[in-house]
Design a protein around this motif. Structure first.
Motif: not given
Lengths: 245, 261
Positions: B210-231
């Protein structure tokens, strides 16, 4: 025979052999506790006594004292038999994680009896409590209130105890079960030589299960009556006078 | 069959509504693709990432930290909770201390553990244990303390020994509270692990991703991490709920039958 004595000094429970002692199973000498005015009482082995009286006169407290679950604030209390109690909150006393059968067998956990003896005791307790054996495989919480009360009664009969303490043991029973218990329990108590102390508000239960009655009044009055022939009207009259006074 | 279809429809209703909302927001372009990327973009990223080991390495690292941390916390919390639940005096004496300790946000202890235990897994584990042990402790102690007095008195009058009383009365009495406590602790443990991964000192993990996705401006990656955490959280909770039903069958519907003995 085991001896348990409680005193108001808080000396607590003592145990030892008492082979040469008189046949008294319970001796109360001026025993009082919060909610119970001073009381003296002597019960011999195999005796069946009903405790009656208005609410708040210490009937349940008396049973808890006899069971060793409470201590007297004054007086001397001696109990010379292992007690078993069917509490007023019978449902809460059952273990919900054990089937009815396992609840009934738990008091015999330490006895390591042969299977045949276990089954015999189980059958005897079921009969006396008018509990169908079909309920043995159920969870206690899946039963009706009346059935749960009969499980608690059967469990108390499993040991068997020397002193059976019953706190309104038929309050949730339907009439058929009540009549069956009234018939079977005194017979079993006589057969096993149980000393029985019954707390009840039901005069018919008291007359069916006990041979004498002890009436407790609100201001410390005590009245003892023999039950038997003509016992019911005598008891009703005495209760009426006690409640009116 | 109809019942199954009905249950399935009910279970899918909320996710479908959320997906529809997400789709609508993405189509409207509000509040913008940096916050709400198009579902198709996240789906194609997920399809790609789920076939690559790097994602599973991150999921595995986070999962291992949660399981080990919550496992240690549960052992510690169950033991202490059992001791406190059995003694009213101990409970009363320890209540102010427990209230004080559980008021501290666990993540605040992470910098301290980093200083004391080094910039590695031990500091992260200690933070999870600190944050989760109290949860398990309170649930176990509360379960025992709330047990009806009549049950303990009935067992006492049977004359069972201490060991038999613990086995036949206290352990079953504490078990539902323990399972519930571990379920709550798992959710908290997952939060603590991911936050500590976000902060510092982890080579892998969902927080690192998530940290790396935020630094690299990758919101789709962040959404994927959020979904995986919930799952991940839902999976752990579901597994524990299943285990709980197996271990405490008496807590289920009263119509169920006890296991035959």
């Amino acid at each position: 025979m085991a001896v348990a004595a409680l005193t108001a000094s808080g000396a607590g429970l003592t145990a030892g052999a008492a082979s040469s002692l008189p046949a008294a199973v319970v001796t109360l000498d001026g025993v009082a506790a919060p909610g119970l005015a001073p009381l003296s009482l002597r019960l011999t082995g195999g005796e069946r006594v009903a405790i009656l009286g208005p609410n708040g006169t210490g009937k349940t407290t008396l049973l808890r004292l006899l069971a060793g679950l409470a201590r007297p604030s004054q007086g001397r209390l001696e109990v010379r038999a292992p007690p078993a109690l069917v509490p007023q909150a019978f449902a809460a006393s059952l273990l919900p994680w054990r089937s009815v059968r396992d609840n009934l067998l738990l008091p015999l956990q330490r006895a390591r009896l042969p299977a045949a003896e276990l089954e015999q005791r189980l059958g005897r307790a079921l009969d006396a409590a008018a509990l169908p054996s079909a309920l043995l495989s159920r969870w206690p919480q899946a039963l009706s209130g009346g059935e749960q009360q009969r499980v608690a009664l059967a469990r108390a009969l499993m040991q068997p105890p020397g002193l059976l303490l019953l706190d309104e043991p038929m309050s949730a029973l339907d009439i058929a079960a009540r009549l069956a218990v009234r018939r079977a329990l005194p017979a079993l108590a006589d057969q096993l030589g149980l000393t029985l102390v019954l707390v009840s508000h039901d005069v018919d239960d008291a007359c069916a299960l006990a041979s004498r009655a002890l009436l407790l009044g609100r201001v410390g009055q005590r009245l003892e009556l023999a039950l038997g022939d003509g016992g019911r009207p005598r008891l009703l009259r005495a209760l009426g006078e006690l409640c009116a006074g | 069959m109809r019942g199954l279809a009905r249950r399935l429809a009910l279970a899918l209703a909320a996710p479908l509504v959320l997906l529809g909302l997400w789709l609508a927001l993405a189509l409207l372009g509000w509040p913008g693709p940096r916050l709400v990327p198009a579902p198709a973009l996240v789906a194609s990223l997920a399809a790609h990432e789920l076939t690559h080991a790097a994602l599973w390495r991150d999921v595995g690292a986070t999962l291992a930290r949660v399981v080990i941390g919550v496992g240690v916390a549960s052992a510690l919390g169950a033991g202490l909770g059992f001791a406190l639940g059995r003694s009213r005096r101990w409970r009363a004496a320890s209540e102010p201390s427990i209230d004080f300790l559980r008021s501290i946000p666990p993540i605040l202890t992470f910098p301290l553990f980093l200083l004391g235990l080094g910039y590695g897994e031990r500091a992260r584990l200690a933070t999870v244990v600190f944050g989760c042990a109290g949860i398990v402790l309170l649930h176990v102690a509360a379960g025992l303390a709330a047990a009806p007095r009549e049950r303990a008195e009935a067992v006492r009058l049977m004359g069972l020994g201490r060991l038999a009383t613990a086995r036949h009365l206290e352990l079953p009495e504490a078990l539902p509270g323990l399972i519930l406590g571990v379920r709550v602790a798992l959710a908290t443990g997952l939060v603590i692990v991911i936050v500590t991964e976000l902060l510092i000192g982890a080579p892998h993990g969902l927080g690192v991703r998530a940290r790396e996705a935020q630094i690299a401006y990758q919101p789709a990656q962040l959404w994927l991490v959020i979904a995986l955490s919930g799952a991940l959280g839902a999976l752990l909770s579901g597994l524990l709920a299943r285990l709980g039903r197996r271990l405490t069958p008496w807590c289920a519907a009263p119509s169920s039958a006890p296991p035959s003995t």
